[in-house]
Design a protein around this motif. Structure first.
Motif, short mmCIF file in Angstrom:
data_model
loop_
_atom_site.label_atom_id
_atom_site.label_comp_id
_atom_site.label_asym_id
_atom_site.label_seq_id
_atom_site.Cartn_x
_atom_site.Cartn_y
_atom_site.Cartn_z
N ARG A 158 -3.55 10.81 -3.34
CA ARG A 158 -2.19 10.34 -3.56
C ARG A 158 -1.16 11.47 -3.36
NH1 ARG A 158 -0.23 6.76 -8.53
NH2 ARG A 158 -2.43 6.92 -9.00
N ALA A 159 -1.50 12.66 -3.82
CA ALA A 159 -0.56 13.77 -3.74
C ALA A 159 -0.25 14.17 -2.30
CB ALA A 159 -1.10 14.97 -4.51
N ASP A 160 -1.08 13.74 -1.35
CA ASP A 160 -0.87 14.11 0.06
C ASP A 160 -0.05 13.08 0.83
OD1 ASP A 160 -2.38 16.38 -0.39
OD2 ASP A 160 -4.24 15.50 0.40
N ILE A 161 0.33 12.00 0.20
CA ILE A 161 1.01 10.92 0.91
C ILE A 161 2.34 11.38 1.51
CG2 ILE A 161 2.13 8.65 0.69
CD1 ILE A 161 -0.85 8.43 0.68
N GLY A 162 3.13 12.11 0.73
CA GLY A 162 4.44 12.54 1.20
C GLY A 162 5.39 11.37 1.33
N ALA A 163 6.21 11.38 2.36
CA ALA A 163 7.15 10.28 2.60
C ALA A 163 6.36 8.99 2.83
CB ALA A 163 8.04 10.58 3.80
N ARG A 164 6.82 7.91 2.23
CA ARG A 164 6.06 6.66 2.22
C ARG A 164 6.72 5.61 3.09
NH1 ARG A 164 5.75 6.60 -4.38
NH2 ARG A 164 4.74 8.65 -4.59
N LEU A 179 0.83 -1.19 0.00
CA LEU A 179 0.00 0.00 0.00
C LEU A 179 0.87 1.25 0.00
CD1 LEU A 179 -2.77 -0.91 2.61
CD2 LEU A 179 -2.66 -1.45 0.16
N LEU A 180 0.36 2.28 -0.63
CA LEU A 180 0.99 3.59 -0.60
C LEU A 180 0.59 4.24 0.72
CD1 LEU A 180 2.76 5.12 -2.64
CD2 LEU A 180 0.68 6.18 -3.52
N TRP A 181 1.47 4.12 1.73
CA TRP A 181 1.10 4.48 3.10
C TRP A 181 2.00 5.59 3.63
CZ3 TRP A 181 -3.12 2.27 5.31
CH2 TRP A 181 -3.38 2.59 6.65
N PRO A 182 1.43 6.63 4.21
CA PRO A 182 2.25 7.72 4.76
C PRO A 182 3.11 7.23 5.91
CG PRO A 182 -0.09 8.35 4.61
CD PRO A 182 -0.02 6.88 4.40
N VAL A 183 4.39 7.57 5.88
CA VAL A 183 5.30 7.09 6.92
C VAL A 183 4.93 7.66 8.29
CG1 VAL A 183 7.00 8.95 6.66
CG2 VAL A 183 7.75 6.66 7.40
N LYS A 184 4.29 8.83 8.32
CA LYS A 184 3.93 9.44 9.60
C LYS A 184 2.62 8.90 10.18
CE LYS A 184 6.28 13.85 8.76
NZ LYS A 184 6.11 15.33 8.68
#
Length: 303
Positions: A128-134, A50-55
């Protein structure tokens, strides 16, 4: 955008001509046609990364309700959810994305939960554009997780198909077509419910693939929810293989049977993700289209 390479055979019966009473109930479903592969986090997939935000903390299930995590006990108190589906708007524009989002992620706890002895799902709508660091490495499933609830990574091949209700068809309409249904089956061998009506397999929209009595949830706002996704154990089963095996997969089905050896390629066509939900059951996700945040509910049934 994924270009479809798997296609469902056209209906062998002219539904509008033979069963005109069901035409007003026609809906488009998107068969996802999962196939074992190596999807990336940038792709729509089943069981893939999954494209998951690291934070953002990875979601967990701690079994807060009585009788959760039935039969099996997790090795840790907090169980990481496992990826089930990731769907991008560019591939599945039919999904009712909340304003400002273009991605849907479906996860679930790979242990049985009440009230249906099934996984418990969770949804994430994202931009998607808001994911940032993944997040680069996703948590591994709990070592005691039921492997039948952890889908193997699959690429998707969305295909739009028209379907008609079977168990969701009003009884007054069933009474109008019952004789025609029996005649068609007698004359051609084609069965309305398994071959002509609701598409098999994992899909977006359309009608749930109920095996029991339909049980549509209502939102807290009082509005009936809409079917969002069916996650099916199998892409087809005994009785509906005549219609729903994609044309491109049929050569690999030569010599297939339910007693075929484990290595026969038909097994990964029928069950690409390796799921088994109850007794060949299905998970049905529903959302409220009246509420902007898309509250959801789910149902599970099996034979």
């Amino acid at each position: 955008m994924i270009i479809a390479v798997r296609t469902t055979a056209s209906s062998p019966i002219d539904i509008p001509e033979v069963f005109p009473q069901v035409v007003p109930f026609a809906m488009t479903t998107v068969r996802l046609h999962p196939r074992l592969g190596a999807p990336t986090a940038e792709q729509s997939s089943m069981g893939g990364p999954l494209l998951w935000p690291v934070k953002e903390p990875w979601p967990i299930c701690d079994g807060p309700e009585p009788y959760d995590h039935l039969d099996r006990q997790p090795s840790e108190a907090e169980v990481p959810l496992v990826p089930v589906l990731q769907l991008f708007a560019e591939d599945l524009p039919e999904l009712p994305f909340p304003a400002g989002t273009d991605m849907l992620q479906v996860l679930w706890c790979p242990f049985d939960h009440q009230p249906w002895s099934s996984p418990r799902p969770a949804l994430r709508w994202r931009r998607r554009a808001d994911i940032g660091a993944r997040l680069q490495e996703l948590p591994e499933p709990d070592e005691e997780a039921d492997a039948r609830y952890v889908p193997d990574p699959c690429v998707l091949d969305p295909e739009r198909v028209t379907e008609y209700p079977s168990r969701d068809l009003p009884e007054v309409v069933w009474s109008q077509i019952r004789d025609s249904v029996a005649r068609i089956e007698r004359e051609t061998g084609w069965q309305y419910e398994t071959d002509l009506a609701v598409a098999s397999g994992t899909k977006v929209g359309g009608y749930p693939g109920w095996t029991q009595v339909p049980d549509w949830p209502a939102c807290g706002c009082g509005v009936p929810m809409e079917h969002l996704i069916t996650v099916a154990s199998w892409e087809f089963s005994r009785g509906d293989e005549k219609r729903w095996i994609p044309l491109q997969d049929r050569p690999a089905m030569d010599g297939w049977g339910f007693d075929a050896p484990d290595h026969h390629p038909w097994r990964r066509i029928q069950n690409p993700a390796g799921l088994m939900l109850g007794d060949v059951g299905g998970m049905y996700l529903f959302v409220c289209l009246s509420c902007p945040d898309r509250p959801f509910d789910y149902r599970f049934d099996c034979s």
